[in-house]
Design a protein around this motif. Structure first.
Motif, PDB file in Angstrom:
ATOM      1  N   ASP B  85       0.833  -1.305   0.095  1.00 37.85           N
ATOM      2  CA  ASP B  85       0.195  -0.105   0.155  1.00 37.85           C
ATOM      3  C   ASP B  85       0.260   0.789  -0.279  1.00 37.85           C
ATOM      4  O   ASP B  85       0.359   2.204  -0.487  1.00 37.85           O
ATOM      5  N   SER B  86       2.422   1.414  -0.025  1.00 39.81           N
ATOM      6  CA  SER B  86       2.994   2.171   0.299  1.00 39.81           C
ATOM      7  C   SER B  86       3.347   3.294  -0.948  1.00 39.81           C
ATOM      8  O   SER B  86       3.301   2.387  -1.960  1.00 39.81           O
ATOM      9  N   TYR B  87       3.450   4.348  -0.445  1.00 42.56           N
ATOM     10  CA  TYR B  87       3.786   5.130  -1.985  1.00 42.56           C
ATOM     11  C   TYR B  87       4.516   4.705  -2.410  1.00 42.56           C
ATOM     12  O   TYR B  87       5.105   4.759  -3.865  1.00 42.56           O
ATOM     13  N   TYR B  88       5.852   4.579  -2.294  1.00 41.35           N
ATOM     14  CA  TYR B  88       7.054   3.689  -2.608  1.00 41.35           C
ATOM     15  C   TYR B  88       7.387   2.946  -3.156  1.00 41.35           C
ATOM     16  O   TYR B  88       7.240   1.611  -4.547  1.00 41.35           O
ATOM     17  N   PHE B  89       5.782   1.583  -3.357  1.00 41.19           N
ATOM     18  CA  PHE B  89       5.885   0.258  -3.486  1.00 41.19           C
ATOM     19  C   PHE B  89       6.526   0.431  -5.366  1.00 41.19           C
ATOM     20  O   PHE B  89       7.288  -0.745  -5.522  1.00 41.19           O
ATOM     21  N   TRP B  90       5.428   1.234  -5.714  1.00 43.72           N
ATOM     22  CA  TRP B  90       5.911   0.787  -7.525  1.00 43.72           C
ATOM     23  C   TRP B  90       6.966   1.750  -8.019  1.00 43.72           C
ATOM     24  O   TRP B  90       7.769   1.037  -8.631  1.00 43.72           O
ATOM     25  N   ARG B  91       6.907   2.229  -7.122  1.00 41.34           N
ATOM     26  CA  ARG B  91       8.077   2.849  -7.581  1.00 41.34           C
ATOM     27  C   ARG B  91       9.773   2.428  -7.678  1.00 41.34           C
ATOM     28  O   ARG B  91      10.226   2.494  -7.692  1.00 41.34           O
ATOM     29  N   LEU B  92       9.994   1.958  -6.715  1.00 34.19           N
ATOM     30  CA  LEU B  92      10.557   0.605  -5.925  1.00 34.19           C
ATOM     31  C   LEU B  92      10.776  -0.327  -7.318  1.00 34.19           C
ATOM     32  O   LEU B  92      11.510  -0.703  -7.958  1.00 34.19           O
TER      33      LEU B  92
END
Lengths: 294, 321
Positions: B85-92
Motif C-alpha cells: 500500500d505504500s507510496y514507494y511500492f511502485w517506484r521501487l
C-alpha cells in the motif's frame, strides 16, 4: 596460414580495430587517474593534462601519508585481508576435499545443503540479527566470519581436486599407510598450488574491496577499513580536515581535494595492481576449471 | 585396504540399496577424519545461512528485541500489506526492474561479443594484451569505481563534460539528474565487468571441435559465417545457463553500487528494494517491515529462476537442473 579471401582480410582488420577501441576505452580512465595523481592540480582541472602528466606534483600523496585515518584504514584492511583470506582458504579446502572423495558418503546431501544457499537466503535483516546475537558486532570478526567461505569457490576447488589429482596417487598413499589428512597435506595440497593461488587472489581482492559488512557491522572509526574512508573522501566530500581548512583559499582547497582524490584511487589499488601480473596466468585457469562443471 | 569404493560399484542396484546404510557406516568409520574436517564448514552454513532463513519468520511477526525472534507475536501479512500500500511500492518495483532489465539488455550481450572478437585474434601478443587490459577493471572496488565515475562525469571539470563542451554542447550533471542514473549505472558496469565476464565464453569457445571449422572452411564459409554457424551455436548452452542465472537475480540489483551512486537528487530513479531495506530496516530499525520487503524480493527472484529454467528446458534441453 592458409590464403585468406578479401572478405576475411577486411574482417580481420575490423576485428582488430574494434578490440583496439575497446582497449582504449578501458585503459584511458586508468592511465588518466595515475597521471592526474602525480600532476599539478591546476593542469588537471583546467583540462590541459589529458593523458600523460605535463607537470609533476605529489601534494595528494603527501596529504594522504600524513592523514592518520587513512593510515589506520590501510592497516585495518591489511589485517582483515590477511586473517580473512587465511580463514577463507582453509575453510574452502576443508569443505572441498571431502566432497571430492568418491568414498565420502553423504557428499551429495552436503553439496545440496551448500548450493541451496546460493538461491535462497534470509536477507539482510535476519543475517544482521544473527551477527548481533553472536555478539560480534563492531569487531573484526563481523567482517570475516559471516563470509568465511564461498560456495562457488568450494565447487571450483572440488572440481580441481577431482579432475587434476589422480585418484591412484591417493589410493597408493593410503595403502602405504597415510591417513586421509596426511594424504591431503602431503600429496593433494602440494599438487594444488595453482588453484590455491587463484583462491588467494579471489578472496584477497574480495576482502580488500569490501565495504558493505563494515558499513553495517562497524561503528568505531578506528576499526574502519580503507574502503569506508575512501567512500567518505571520494563520495561524500568530507575533506575539510584533510586539506586544513582555514589557511587555504577556496581555489586551493578545490585543487588539493582533486589531487588527494586521484592519489587515493591509486594508493587504494596499488596492492591489487602489484599482485595482478603475477597471478594473472593462474586466475583464468581457475575460472575455467570452475566453468566446466559450474 | 582401499577396496570398499571400487567393490561397491560392482553391486547391482538392489544390493546397493540394501547397502546404503552400511555404506554410510563404513565411510564414517574409515573417513571419520574427513567428517571432522568438513564439520566447521557445515556449522558455518547452518549458523550464517540456515539460521537467517529460519529467522525470516520475523517478516510475519512484530519483532520485539527483548522477546527474540521466537517469542515475538505473530501478525500475519500485516507488513506485506503495508509495503504494497505504500507510496514507494511502485517506484521501487519500477527502479529495481528497470535497472535490472537495462543491465540485462546491455550488459549480457557485450561479453559474448567481446569473447567472439577476442577469439578471432590471431596474434598471440595482441590477444593477451586485450585480455589483460579488459580484465583489469574487475579488480577495482565498487567505492573506487563510483569515485572514478563521479570524477569523470563532474559537471565542472569532468573529462566527459570537457569533451561535450569541446563539441559545443552543454555540460550535463550526470550524477544528480534522475534521468541519467540508470545509464551511468549500466555503462559503468559494462566498462568494469565485460572482460571478466567474457572469460567463461572464451573457455567455451576453446572447447569447440576444430574439425567443424576445417570442414566449413573447405566448404568455403567465410569467417563471419563460421562465427554465426559454428561458434555461436557452440557456446549456446553456456549462454543459456548464464542467462538463467541472470534472470534469477533480476530483482536483486546489488546494494553496493546503487547505494554509493545514490544522492538526494537522483533518489526518485535510484531507490531500489535493497537500498530501501537497508534504510528502513537497519537505519530506521523497522526489522520486521524490512524483512518482509526483503522476503518479497527473494520469493519473486526464486519464482523467476524456476520459470526461466523451465522455459529453457522446454526450448533447448539446457537447464540448471
Amino acid at each position: 596460414m592458409e590464403k585468406q579471401s578479401t572478405g576475411d582480410k577486411v574482417f580481420e582488420v575490423v576485428v582488430n580495430a574494434l578490440l583496439a577501441l575497446v582497449c582504449i576505452v578501458v585503459l584511458y580512465p586508468l592511465i588518466y587517474i595515475v597521471s592526474a595523481s602525480i600532476s599539478n592540480a591546476e593542469d588537471v582541472l583546467s583540462g590541459e593534462m589529458w593523458l600523460l602528466p605535463i607537470s609533476f606534483s605529489f601534494v595528494g600523496y603527501s596529504k594522504i601519508f600524513h592523514n592518520p585515518e587513512i593510515l589506520t584504514g590501510y592497516m585495518n584492511t591489511i589485517v582483515y585481508t590477511v586473517v580473512g583470506t587465511a580463514i577463507n582458504v582453509a575453510m574452502t579446502v576443508m569443505a572441498a576435499y571431502p566432497l571430492a572423495r568418491r568414498d565420502f558418503a553423504g557428499r551429495n546431501v552436503i553439496t545440496a545443503l551448500f548450493v541451496f544457499t546460493l538461491f535462497f537466503s534470509g536477507g539482510l535483516i535476519p543475517s544482521y540479527l544473527v551477527v548481533k546475537q553472536l555478539g560480534i558486532l563492531n569487531t573484526m570478526w563481523a567482517l570475516i566470519i559471516p563470509g568465511a567461505v564461498s560456495v562457488w569457490n568450494i565447487i571450483i576447488m572440488r572440481t580441481f581436486f577431482q579432475s587434476s589429482i589422480p585418484e591412484e596417487i591417493q589410493e597408493s598413499a593410503s595403502i602405504d599407510g597415510c591417513s586421509n589428512l596426511q594424504t591431503l597435506w602431503r600429496i593433494v595440497l602440494p599438487l594444488s598450488m595453482p588453484i590455491i593461488a587463484v583462491m588467494i587472489l579471489f578472496y584477497c581482492v574480495g576482502h580488500w574491496n569490501a565495504y558493505f559488512n563494515a558499513l553495517i557491522y562497524l561503528t568505531d572509526r578506528d576499526k574502519y577499513p580503507l574502503q569506508l574512508f575512501l567512500r567518505e573522501i571520494l563520495l561524500q566530500g568530507e575533506m575539510d580536515t584533510m586539506v586544513g581548512a582555514g589557511d587555504a583559499t577556496h581555489a586551493k582547497t578545490v585543487m588539493d581535494t582533486a589531487s588527494i582524490r586521484y592519489a587515493l584511487v591509486v594508493v587504494a589499488n596499488l596492492p591489487v595492481l602489484l599482485l595482478y601480473p603475477f597471478l594473472q596466468k593462474y586466475f583464468v585457469k581457475g575460472v575455467m576449471v570452475g566453468a566446466i562443471k559450474g | 585396504m582401499d577396496t570398499t569404493s571400487s567393490s561397491s560399484y560392482q553391486l547391482n542396484s538392489v544390493q546397493a540399496k540394501k547397502r546404503t546404510g552400511s555404506r554410510l557406516l563404513t565411510s564414517l568409520r574409515r573417513n571419520w577424519d574427513l567428517y571432522v574436517l568438513i564439520s566447521p564448514v557445515i556449522v558455518y552454513f547452518i549458523i550464517f545461512h540456515y539460521f537467517p532463513i529460519y529467522g525470516v519468520q520475523i517478516a510475519f511477526k512484530n519483532y520485539i528485541a527483548t522477546q527474540g525472534i521466537w517469542n515475538s507475536p505473530w501478525v500475519g501479512f500485516k507488513h506485506f500489506q503495508r509495503f504494497f500500500d505504500s507510496y514507494y511500492f511502485w517506484r521501487l518495483i519500477r527502479n529495481t526492474l528497470g535497472i535490472s532489465l537495462y543491465e540485462l539488455a546491455v550488459g549480457f550481450p557485450v561479453p559474448i561479443l567481446l569473447a567472439l572478437l577476442i577469439n578471432e585474434v590471431r596474434q598471440k601478443f595482441f590477444r593477451r594484451f586485450v585480455q589483460t587490459v579488459t580484465y583489469a577493471p574487475h579488480f577495482l572496488s565498487t567505492v573506487v569505481l563510483v569515485g572514478m565515475v563521479v570524477m569523470f562525469l563532474h559537471p565542472n571539470n569532468g573529462i566527459l563534460n570537457e569533451l561535450i563542451k569541446l563539441f559545443g554542447g552543454q555540460p550535463i550533471s550526470f550524477m544528480t539528474e534522475p534521468g541519467w542514473f540508470k545509464s551511468v549505472y549500466v555503462f559503468s558496469g559494462v566498462w568494469q565487468q565485460m572482460g571478466w565476464s567474457s572469460i567463461i565464453y572464451l573457455s567455451a569457445l576453446a572447447g569447440i571441435d576444430p574439425h567443424l571449422h576445417e570442414a566449413a572452411r573447405i566448404d568455403g564459409a567465410s569467417r563471419l559465417k563460421r562465427i554465426w554457424h559454428i561458434n555461436l551455436p557452440g557456446i549456446m548452452p553456456t549462454i543459456v545457463i548464464l542467462l538463467i542465472l541472470n534472470v534469477g537475480s533480476i530483482m536483486g540489483v546489488g546494494f553496493e553500487k546503487v547505494y554509493l551512486m545514490q544522492n538526494s537528487l537522483n533518489k526518485e530513479s535510484s531507490e531500489v528494494i535493497s537500498t530501501y531495506v537497508y534504510q528502513t530496516g537497519l537505519l530506521g530499525a523497522q526489522y520486521s517491515f524490512s524483512a518482509a520487503v526483503g522476503l518479497f524480493n527473494s520469493v519473486i527472484n526464486f519464482i523467476l529462476l524456476v520459470l526461466v529454467n523451465r522455459a529453457a528446458k522446454m526450448m533447448k534441453q539446457t537447464s540448471l537442473w
